[in-house]
Design a protein around this motif. Structure first.
Motif, mmCIF file in Angstrom:
data_model
loop_
_atom_site.group_PDB
_atom_site.id
_atom_site.type_symbol
_atom_site.label_atom_id
_atom_site.label_comp_id
_atom_site.label_asym_id
_atom_site.label_seq_id
_atom_site.Cartn_x
_atom_site.Cartn_y
_atom_site.Cartn_z
ATOM 1 N N MET A 18 52.024 39.939 54.435
ATOM 2 C CA MET A 18 52.145 38.851 55.404
ATOM 3 C C MET A 18 52.563 37.528 54.763
ATOM 4 O O MET A 18 53.007 36.613 55.458
ATOM 5 C CB MET A 18 50.815 38.663 56.134
ATOM 6 N N SER A 19 52.440 37.420 53.447
ATOM 7 C CA SER A 19 52.811 36.177 52.766
ATOM 8 C C SER A 19 54.295 35.857 52.917
ATOM 9 O O SER A 19 54.699 34.701 52.758
ATOM 10 C CB SER A 19 52.447 36.267 51.276
ATOM 11 N N LYS A 20 55.077 36.848 53.259
ATOM 12 C CA LYS A 20 56.523 36.658 53.424
ATOM 13 C C LYS A 20 56.892 36.254 54.851
ATOM 14 O O LYS A 20 58.070 36.035 55.149
ATOM 15 C CB LYS A 20 57.261 37.936 53.042
ATOM 16 N N HIS A 21 55.890 36.148 55.729
ATOM 17 C CA HIS A 21 56.164 35.882 57.148
ATOM 18 C C HIS A 21 55.337 34.670 57.584
ATOM 19 O O HIS A 21 54.213 34.805 58.063
ATOM 20 C CB HIS A 21 55.828 37.117 57.982
ATOM 21 N N GLU A 22 55.918 33.487 57.453
ATOM 22 C CA GLU A 22 55.189 32.245 57.665
ATOM 23 C C GLU A 22 54.930 31.934 59.138
ATOM 24 O O GLU A 22 54.208 30.979 59.442
ATOM 25 C CB GLU A 22 55.946 31.092 57.005
ATOM 26 N N ASN A 23 55.516 32.710 60.040
ATOM 27 C CA ASN A 23 55.303 32.460 61.472
ATOM 28 C C ASN A 23 53.971 33.021 61.969
ATOM 29 O O ASN A 23 53.614 32.835 63.142
ATOM 30 C CB ASN A 23 56.445 33.051 62.294
ATOM 31 N N ALA A 63 38.366 36.000 52.327
ATOM 32 C CA ALA A 63 39.134 34.757 52.390
ATOM 33 C C ALA A 63 39.805 34.456 51.055
ATOM 34 O O ALA A 63 40.983 34.054 51.010
ATOM 35 C CB ALA A 63 38.230 33.608 52.809
ATOM 36 N N GLU A 64 39.074 34.644 49.971
ATOM 37 C CA GLU A 64 39.644 34.380 48.649
ATOM 38 C C GLU A 64 40.796 35.326 48.343
ATOM 39 O O GLU A 64 41.794 34.929 47.727
ATOM 40 C CB GLU A 64 38.552 34.482 47.584
ATOM 41 N N GLN A 65 40.687 36.569 48.795
ATOM 42 C CA GLN A 65 41.795 37.509 48.628
ATOM 43 C C GLN A 65 43.029 37.030 49.383
ATOM 44 O O GLN A 65 44.153 37.103 48.874
ATOM 45 C CB GLN A 65 41.387 38.900 49.123
ATOM 46 N N VAL A 66 42.824 36.570 50.615
ATOM 47 C CA VAL A 66 43.947 36.076 51.415
ATOM 48 C C VAL A 66 44.602 34.884 50.724
ATOM 49 O O VAL A 66 45.844 34.804 50.624
ATOM 50 C CB VAL A 66 43.474 35.687 52.834
ATOM 51 N N MET A 67 43.800 33.950 50.221
ATOM 52 C CA MET A 67 44.349 32.750 49.595
ATOM 53 C C MET A 67 45.089 33.059 48.296
ATOM 54 O O MET A 67 46.006 32.332 47.909
ATOM 55 C CB MET A 67 43.233 31.735 49.349
ATOM 56 N N GLN A 68 44.701 34.139 47.630
ATOM 57 C CA GLN A 68 45.427 34.544 46.421
ATOM 58 C C GLN A 68 46.855 34.973 46.737
ATOM 59 O O GLN A 68 47.762 34.812 45.904
ATOM 60 C CB GLN A 68 44.694 35.691 45.726
ATOM 61 N N LYS A 69 47.057 35.485 47.932
ATOM 62 C CA LYS A 69 48.380 35.997 48.314
ATOM 63 C C LYS A 69 49.166 35.006 49.170
ATOM 64 O O LYS A 69 50.396 34.936 49.079
ATOM 65 C CB LYS A 69 48.221 37.314 49.082
ATOM 66 N N ILE A 70 48.469 34.274 50.022
ATOM 67 C CA ILE A 70 49.128 33.331 50.932
ATOM 68 C C ILE A 70 48.862 31.926 50.394
ATOM 69 O O ILE A 70 47.816 31.329 50.636
ATOM 70 C CB ILE A 70 48.619 33.500 52.373
ATOM 71 N N LYS A 71 49.812 31.411 49.645
ATOM 72 C CA LYS A 71 49.597 30.196 48.865
ATOM 73 C C LYS A 71 49.519 28.934 49.718
ATOM 74 O O LYS A 71 49.062 27.893 49.232
ATOM 75 C CB LYS A 71 50.716 30.055 47.825
ATOM 76 N N THR A 72 49.940 29.002 50.979
ATOM 77 C CA THR A 72 49.833 27.827 51.848
ATOM 78 C C THR A 72 48.384 27.523 52.219
ATOM 79 O O THR A 72 48.062 26.405 52.627
ATOM 80 C CB THR A 72 50.653 28.020 53.134
ATOM 81 N N LYS A 73 47.515 28.515 52.083
ATOM 82 C CA LYS A 73 46.096 28.319 52.351
ATOM 83 C C LYS A 73 45.403 27.903 51.054
ATOM 84 O O LYS A 73 45.395 28.644 50.077
ATOM 85 C CB LYS A 73 45.462 29.594 52.907
#
Length: 238
Positions: free
Chosen positions: A121-126, A151-161
């Motif tokens: 999902m990190s490649k899909h900013e919408n 949450a920490e796992q998500v933030m490791q992959k989705i850098k906007t968070k």
């Protein structure tokens, strides 16, 4: 294997049931009614201590078991601001420790799924990502340790968070974790990706404490006789 149960509430009792069914011996049970029995001499009778208590006592309990020369499986959450100190202490004492925010085999597989989905999902900013977690009203910490791990796992992959928050937020740098406490609810965790077109979500729901207890006993079996610091990824060979 001889086990000391540090924390003898509902989780400790579920662990005892599973451990004894597998042929292990419970040599010490510590609850709020017999804290005076929590001595180095008594703990030293065990091969492994399984510690499920509170954020306020977990660090003291882990240190005491390590001082007794006993390996520790800890499932207490809410104390990780002290993690580096505990890790250094275990290493200095040449002890053994497994900490997990959740010992359930299903949840640990869910962690792997969450990390993989976040990378996709990190490649899909919408898509907007948010977390929800629901537990029983006796759950002392919010958000849950499991939710924080997710949450920490998500933030490791989705850098906007950049940071997680425990409330609804319209700040794109904040990752929402919404916590609910209702009875009965052993534990549900949801990660949802929402867009104007569709939603994608993954959910783990625990039906009882047996999954957590089984995983804790499995971790104790893995840790017995070892030195060092391990995780459930080591236990499950993930």
């Amino acid at each position: 294997m001889k086990i000391a149960l540090i924390g003898y509430g509902k989780m400790g009792q579920a662990i005892e049931q599973i451990a004894t069914a597998k042929g292990h011996e419970i040599v010490l049970r510590i609850g709020i009614e017999n804290l005076e029995d929590f001595t180095l001499e008594n703990v030293a009778r065990a091969d492994v201590a399984i510690e499920f208590t509170s954020p306020h006592s977990a660090v003291h309990n882990i240190r005491k078991c390590i001082d007794a020369g006993v390996a520790v499986v800890s499932g207490s959450t809410g104390w990780l601001q002290h993690w580096n100190d505990v890790k250094d202490y275990v290493t200095y004492k040449e002890g053994a420790l497994i900490y997990a925010s959740n010992f359930s085999i299903g949840v640990n597989l869910f962690f792997e799924l969450n990390s993989f989905l976040a990378e996709l999902m990190s490649k899909h900013e919408n898509y907007h990502v948010a977390l929800e977690e629901t537990h029983h009203t006796q759950k002392r910490d919010a958000p849950s340790g499991t939710a924080i791990t997710l949450a920490e796992q998500v933030m490791q992959k989705i850098k906007t968070k950049k940071v997680w928050v425990n409330h609804i937020s319209d700040n794109e740098e904040e990752l929402e974790i919404i916590s609910e406490r209702i009875d009965p609810a052993p534990g549900t965790h949801k990660i949802k990706y929402s867009s104007a077109i569709d939603d994608i979500e993954i959910i783990h729901t625990a039906h009882n404490r047996q999954g957590f207890a089984s995983g804790a006993v499995m971790a104790a079996e893995f840790l017995c006789g070892k030195k060092g610091i391990f995780t459930m990824k080591d236990v499950l060979n993930l």
